[in-house]
Design a protein around this motif. Sequence first.
Motif, PDB file in Angstrom:
ATOM      1  N   VAL A   1      34.910  31.587  51.556  1.00 41.34           N
ATOM      2  CA  VAL A   1      34.803  32.753  50.678  1.00 41.34           C
ATOM      3  C   VAL A   1      36.107  33.547  50.698  1.00 41.34           C
ATOM      4  CG1 VAL A   1      33.708  34.298  52.374  1.00 41.34           C
ATOM      5  CG2 VAL A   1      33.317  34.668  49.957  1.00 41.34           C
ATOM      6  N   THR A   2      36.738  33.641  51.882  1.00 49.52           N
ATOM      7  CA  THR A   2      37.994  34.387  51.976  1.00 49.52           C
ATOM      8  C   THR A   2      39.101  33.705  51.175  1.00 49.52           C
ATOM      9  OG1 THR A   2      37.297  34.726  54.248  1.00 49.52           O
ATOM     10  CG2 THR A   2      39.465  35.570  53.642  1.00 49.52           C
ATOM     11  N   VAL A   3      39.231  32.397  51.431  1.00 46.64           N
ATOM     12  CA  VAL A   3      40.299  31.653  50.759  1.00 46.64           C
ATOM     13  C   VAL A   3      40.114  31.676  49.247  1.00 46.64           C
ATOM     14  CG1 VAL A   3      41.188  29.331  50.388  1.00 46.64           C
ATOM     15  CG2 VAL A   3      40.848  30.172  52.702  1.00 46.64           C
ATOM     16  N   ARG A   4      38.875  31.479  48.810  1.00 46.87           N
ATOM     17  CA  ARG A   4      38.656  31.433  47.368  1.00 46.87           C
ATOM     18  C   ARG A   4      38.913  32.796  46.711  1.00 46.87           C
ATOM     19  NH1 ARG A   4      34.048  28.906  47.184  1.00 46.87           N
ATOM     20  NH2 ARG A   4      34.972  26.857  47.081  1.00 46.87           N
ATOM     21  N   TYR A   5      38.511  33.835  47.429  1.00 49.85           N
ATOM     22  CA  TYR A   5      38.780  35.171  46.892  1.00 49.85           C
ATOM     23  C   TYR A   5      40.281  35.413  46.804  1.00 49.85           C
ATOM     24  CZ  TYR A   5      38.947  40.234  46.488  1.00 49.85           C
ATOM     25  OH  TYR A   5      39.214  41.499  46.071  1.00 49.85           O
ATOM     26  N   GLY A   6      40.983  35.069  47.879  1.00 46.26           N
ATOM     27  CA  GLY A   6      42.438  35.254  47.891  1.00 46.26           C
ATOM     28  C   GLY A   6      43.097  34.468  46.763  1.00 46.26           C
ATOM     29  N   GLN A   7      42.628  33.261  46.596  1.00 44.36           N
ATOM     30  CA  GLN A   7      43.204  32.406  45.564  1.00 44.36           C
ATOM     31  C   GLN A   7      42.962  32.999  44.173  1.00 44.36           C
ATOM     32  OE1 GLN A   7      41.299  30.101  43.424  1.00 44.36           O
ATOM     33  NE2 GLN A   7      43.236  29.525  42.456  1.00 44.36           N
ATOM     34  N   ASN A   8      41.743  33.454  43.936  1.00 42.52           N
ATOM     35  CA  ASN A   8      41.416  34.105  42.664  1.00 42.52           C
ATOM     36  C   ASN A   8      42.354  35.269  42.388  1.00 42.52           C
ATOM     37  OD1 ASN A   8      39.374  32.782  41.477  1.00 42.52           O
ATOM     38  ND2 ASN A   8      37.714  34.013  42.345  1.00 42.52           N
ATOM     39  N   TYR A   9      42.478  36.110  43.405  1.00 40.35           N
ATOM     40  CA  TYR A   9      43.266  37.324  43.242  1.00 40.35           C
ATOM     41  C   TYR A   9      44.720  36.993  42.949  1.00 40.35           C
ATOM     42  CZ  TYR A   9      44.917  42.034  43.901  1.00 40.35           C
ATOM     43  OH  TYR A   9      45.484  43.253  43.692  1.00 40.35           O
ATOM     44  N   ILE A  10      45.272  36.076  43.735  1.00 38.63           N
ATOM     45  CA  ILE A  10      46.688  35.721  43.555  1.00 38.63           C
ATOM     46  C   ILE A  10      46.925  35.131  42.169  1.00 38.63           C
ATOM     47  CG2 ILE A  10      48.474  34.122  44.317  1.00 38.63           C
ATOM     48  CD1 ILE A  10      47.524  34.544  47.149  1.00 38.63           C
ATOM     49  N   THR A  11      46.079  34.189  41.798  1.00 37.83           N
ATOM     50  CA  THR A  11      46.267  33.535  40.500  1.00 37.83           C
ATOM     51  C   THR A  11      46.221  34.539  39.362  1.00 37.83           C
ATOM     52  OG1 THR A  11      45.037  31.684  41.401  1.00 37.83           O
ATOM     53  CG2 THR A  11      45.430  31.678  39.037  1.00 37.83           C
ATOM     54  N   GLN A  12      45.213  35.413  39.413  1.00 34.97           N
ATOM     55  CA  GLN A  12      45.061  36.331  38.296  1.00 34.97           C
ATOM     56  C   GLN A  12      46.150  37.386  38.282  1.00 34.97           C
ATOM     57  OE1 GLN A  12      41.367  37.047  36.627  1.00 34.97           O
ATOM     58  NE2 GLN A  12      40.223  36.092  38.265  1.00 34.97           N
ATOM     59  N   SER A  13      46.635  37.763  39.466  1.00 36.10           N
ATOM     60  CA  SER A  13      47.701  38.767  39.424  1.00 36.10           C
ATOM     61  C   SER A  13      48.999  38.148  38.915  1.00 36.10           C
ATOM     62  CB  SER A  13      47.887  39.465  40.769  1.00 36.10           C
ATOM     63  OG  SER A  13      48.055  38.534  41.784  1.00 36.10           O
ATOM     64  N   VAL A  14      49.214  36.857  39.210  1.00 30.92           N
ATOM     65  CA  VAL A  14      50.377  36.200  38.600  1.00 30.92           C
ATOM     66  C   VAL A  14      50.210  36.185  37.085  1.00 30.92           C
ATOM     67  CG1 VAL A  14      51.554  33.998  38.274  1.00 30.92           C
ATOM     68  CG2 VAL A  14      51.028  34.790  40.571  1.00 30.92           C
ATOM     69  N   GLY A  15      48.993  35.836  36.657  1.00 31.28           N
ATOM     70  CA  GLY A  15      48.725  35.828  35.223  1.00 31.28           C
ATOM     71  C   GLY A  15      49.025  37.181  34.601  1.00 31.28           C
ATOM     72  N   GLN A  16      48.620  38.241  35.294  1.00 30.40           N
ATOM     73  CA  GLN A  16      48.871  39.596  34.793  1.00 30.40           C
ATOM     74  C   GLN A  16      50.362  39.876  34.675  1.00 30.40           C
ATOM     75  OE1 GLN A  16      46.910  42.010  33.738  1.00 30.40           O
ATOM     76  NE2 GLN A  16      44.988  40.936  34.034  1.00 30.40           N
ATOM     77  N   ARG A  17      51.119  39.464  35.682  1.00 30.55           N
ATOM     78  CA  ARG A  17      52.558  39.736  35.651  1.00 30.55           C
ATOM     79  C   ARG A  17      53.242  38.970  34.531  1.00 30.55           C
ATOM     80  NH1 ARG A  17      51.806  42.838  39.142  1.00 30.55           N
ATOM     81  NH2 ARG A  17      51.449  42.683  41.334  1.00 30.55           N
ATOM     82  N   VAL A  18      52.834  37.720  34.359  1.00 24.25           N
ATOM     83  CA  VAL A  18      53.419  36.921  33.286  1.00 24.25           C
ATOM     84  C   VAL A  18      53.135  37.589  31.947  1.00 24.25           C
ATOM     85  CG1 VAL A  18      53.252  34.733  32.057  1.00 24.25           C
ATOM     86  CG2 VAL A  18      53.325  34.757  34.551  1.00 24.25           C
ATOM     87  N   MET A  19      51.895  38.045  31.809  1.00 25.92           N
ATOM     88  CA  MET A  19      51.504  38.705  30.568  1.00 25.92           C
ATOM     89  C   MET A  19      52.325  39.979  30.359  1.00 25.92           C
ATOM     90  SD  MET A  19      47.683  39.770  29.518  1.00 25.92           S
ATOM     91  CE  MET A  19      47.428  41.025  30.725  1.00 25.92           C
ATOM     92  N   TYR A  20      52.520  40.705  31.440  1.00 24.66           N
ATOM     93  CA  TYR A  20      53.333  41.928  31.376  1.00 24.66           C
ATOM     94  C   TYR A  20      54.739  41.604  30.888  1.00 24.66           C
ATOM     95  CZ  TYR A  20      55.933  46.006  33.052  1.00 24.66           C
ATOM     96  OH  TYR A  20      56.742  47.092  33.136  1.00 24.66           O
ATOM     97  N   ASP A  21      55.348  40.606  31.527  1.00 24.60           N
ATOM     98  CA  ASP A  21      56.727  40.240  31.173  1.00 24.60           C
ATOM     99  C   ASP A  21      56.826  39.862  29.698  1.00 24.60           C
ATOM    100  OD1 ASP A  21      57.283  40.626  33.789  1.00 24.60           O
ATOM    101  OD2 ASP A  21      57.360  38.502  34.329  1.00 24.60           O
ATOM    102  N   LEU A  22      55.877  39.053  29.273  1.00 27.91           N
ATOM    103  CA  LEU A  22      55.935  38.557  27.908  1.00 27.91           C
ATOM    104  C   LEU A  22      55.726  39.695  26.911  1.00 27.91           C
ATOM    105  CD1 LEU A  22      56.338  35.949  26.443  1.00 27.91           C
ATOM    106  CD2 LEU A  22      53.899  35.526  26.539  1.00 27.91           C
TER     107      LEU A  22
END
Lengths: 580, 627
Positions: free
Chosen positions: B86-107
Amino acid sequence: MSPRLLSYILRHRRSYLIGFLLGVLSSVLLMLDPVVLRLAVDSIGGRIGPRVLLGYAGLLVAIHLAVWGLRYYWRLIILGASRRIEYEIRNDYFAHLQRMHLAYFQHTRTGDLMTRAVSDLNTVQRSAGPGIMHFFGTIVSSIIAIGFMLSIDARLTLFMLITLPLVSVTFIVLGPMIHRRYESVQDQFSTISAKAQENFSGIRVVKAFAQEPYEIDEFARLNTEYIRRNLSVIKVDGALWPLMMFFIGLSSMVLLWQGGQAVITGRITLGQFVQFNGYLALLAWPMIALGWVVNLMQRGLASMKRLDEVFAQKPKIVDAPDARPLAMATGEIEFRGVSVAYNGARVLQDIHLRIPAGATVAIVGPTGAGKSTLVGLIPRLFDVTQGEVRIDGVDVRRWRLADLRRHIGFVPQDTFLFSDTLRENIAYGMETTDGHRVEEAAEISRLAADVADFPHRYDTVLGERGVTLSGGQRQRAAIARAVARDPRILILDDALSSVDTSTEEQILTRLRTVLATRTAIVISHRISTVRYADQIVVLDDGRIVERGTHDELLARRGLYADLYDKQLLEEELEEADVDS
Amino acid sequence: MSTHFQEDEILGKAYDARLMRRLLRYVRPYRAVVLVSVLLLLLAAAADLVGPYFVKVAIDRYIRTGDLGGVARISVFYLLTLLAGVTVRYGQNYITQSVGQRVMYDLRMELFTHLQRLAVAFYTRNPVGRLMTRITNDIDALYEMVTSGVVTVFGDFFMLAGIIVAMLLLNWRLALVAFVVVPALVGMTVWFSVRSRESYRAIRIRIARINTYLNENIMGMPIAQLFNRERRNFARFDELNRDHLGSHLQAIRSFALFFPSVGFISAVATALLIWYGGGQVVQNAVTLGVLVAFIQYTERFFRPVQDLAEKYNILQSAMASSERIFRILDEPLSVADSVDPVPLARVRGEVEFSDVWFAYPAAEHAGGDGATPRPRTGEPPLPDGTDEWVLKGVSFHIRAGESVAFVGHTGAGKTSIINLITRFYDPQRGQVQVDGVDVRRYPQRDLRRHVGLVLQDVFLFSGTIASNIRLGNTEISDEEVARAAEFVNAHRFIERLPNGYATEVTERGSTLSAGQRQLIAFARAISHNPEILLVLDEATSSVDTETEILIQDALTKVLRGRTSSIIAHRLSTIQNVDRIIVIHKGRIVEAGTHRELLARGGIYTKLYQLQYRDQELRIPKPVAGAE
């Protein structure tokens, strides 16, 4: 529950009932699957021959074949019913809007009406379909599974009843939290959209004051906030699925621990342990669905409320109970002491005007004088506040709306054409599409020559998918549309403003022959348009300030004469050629 | 709005290597984080896979031997893996989506920044709604691709591979028996994803049609009612609606078939395992624990397969969105800064036009009213994509500190002169010079910092009165804002507002009267202290007498001692400027002071009678039609 939604659902009660029965039946059968597993496992422990095993395998396949068929129809029937409900609500919504009066549309944003018809209806459908289906599915499955589990071992069942519902609880607790945070994301999204829209619309000011860097900073700030809010959603949303998986895993771990001990102490058989595992697997998805469904239902009801708000609006301009079916005989129009107030502001004040059948009356006056309101009273786009408008001596409010409007050809100030073929647009108000009359109308409005240049002539589609007409062409199409329905009364509300003067002259010449036998009201700013009218009415600030023929009004040296002088000057300027 | 619905109908291919490479460039800055995310994904998949294995061990090693302590121990291990999972999956979710957010921000920032640099002509060509869709919805489609597309595809593959490997390791014979159903499963899933894609597309097209029709009919409802179309339009709507229902019922059929079928296929796998595996257990070739673990593994086989099938749609819409976004990013700057710009620090304020010819880019429509205008003899050929010369060889010189009014009939070309001085557009021929240097050689920002503009349509931004005066220029202090407002006679009414300078301006300034908005526009221009002032003062809606006097007074004051060119609406203005230039049909026809021009009795005299005489005669309100 909204009574309206309930009545739609009740209309399909047979589908829901059959669907429900199929769902119960399939759930009962499905819950037999772990029983077969237990029998198989226990018999494997008892060293039994391959033929028995094949029998169990066959039984398992048979059960699932039956479940397969039942569930197919279960889904088909309930989801189908919810789509039919969606269809019915959408139709009713449209029919309701069709009955609403003009002022309602002036005060309600199209976007808002669209959102309700699109996303709210969508949410309602989902709660009436998958929502209801999974809600009852989960409850029935759970009850049956609990029954089977209790028949094996009460203690283990109790443990399952503690851990498994945590899956649903996770969704029920986190769901609204996510929804709330998501709404704050949506707010920020609107702010960003508004900022972008403001920037794009005001780009000249932005550029003129060299504000680009500041605008970019500002946009970056909003964008950063947007990300921050998104991350706050992710913080909760990212935990949803892992947590549900965790609780499902926790249930199997507890089962392994407690069940394993029960097998060792001989309370249950190994087969029964496997059977328990089977129920766990079968209940995992319904438990997830239940949480989802509870949220869905809440949102569905909120959306239905928003739809109900629209349905609750009453149309203001409707047929009177004693409305008479009438055929229009002459088309004589009379305004008797007409006053119109709008939100407390006076738009028209004590208008008396008689337009004999077949006469042409022109209305001139400054913007905001009440000209459009005056002509809008005739087809009952608005109703008077005081006084009455009569046609053929009968108050328009006593006519049947459909009868009244059938005899009026109206060309509004803002030309609105539909994204359909030109033919369909011109024939819009005709009972049947008569090709000859369409072309004749286009001829009268001087559109025919332009049509010859269009790719598919009268079958050319207008709007974004086809050709975009110029302002003048649009107006001429709107005139053709009004003329094509062969009306007794023709109303042109500033309908020639985008047409150049020579084309205007040609249109008017052709129109005059058409108008000879019809009653016509023409609003215009141009003297050239109005000068040949039988009577010219000058409207200012809601009152008639001058009336008479062109010559009479010129002689009065009032507002009309002033307008005339200016237009003469304009013409002179147009003609002044600097090259020579 | 209708554009919005229709554009969604157009979908291209799901994968385009060129677009994908370009998109991945935006992910590159975060590749370390993406790598971590993929590693976590591996761990999460592993944690998922050990569950059935623990069951196997528990059954074979402890339950069958009656080891109570063993069962408890392995349960603790199981719990620990679950917690790790549960910890790893949560961490993975968070990291992936925050990268997605940053990419979206940049674009999104890149897109916005680029849009800020595009010329005014671009904005006249592209409706605001279309640009809005790019910067909002299209970017969100890409976000979905980054988060649920790229990263989770890896996750699904790991999961599948993990299950296959685990089963093969436990017992390859049994594994092969279980895999017998795989072709059926894959076949079913592919069939379903193709079917659902088709139905999805069919549904989207139909819902778009309904929405377009509904939208159009709401906007055109008065017309429909006037033309007695209710019944027929309802029939048409019903037809569209029924068509939509039909495509949904079609889709439900494949949906209703798919999910039970997956259940059935998995039951067949279980049956096979019981039949074959059970026999193996009886023969002691396989332990009971392995059999139970296998039954659990086959249940987990289906989700990743389904998931992968769904990725197609996400990819497809992301490709279409990225194509549209890149098209704007590739839009060249039609008004660009020169490569060796001349910095503009101090301005004397001399403006000169020499033989300027200018035409606007043509608006896009099918056929105009009448014939296409052709250049007359003696005029240079029209540049491509333009309709008509608006300015035809215009030359004039404004001395530093001189105020000049441009007067002419509608469409004479007055506004174009202002558009060229600010470089909203560049002329096709001739030169516009400020202080003896071609404006194209100055950086646009420098130029515009010294040129103040007061537009006819006063555009107010959301914010306070003060922020609307200083705009983003934080160097302008509150005192300077107030001084500017005072200078243009705006201070009095601003102070009377509920929060003074801090009063929020709402909905494009609807709380303020037209006259007050004009005064704010003056204050805005003056607070930036420009050496050259351009004023577009054409007829606006009625202004009350008191405010009118304030505006006239303000105008007189701001023009004094400053190079200014003004498109005048007010008689008082043309009487006060140093010189009047009369433009007619794109050419300068007369120039001089008000008195001189009136005495000549030429075009100016007519214009005067048409546009200004009313003000002298004090006729309260210009009759509509004169504009």
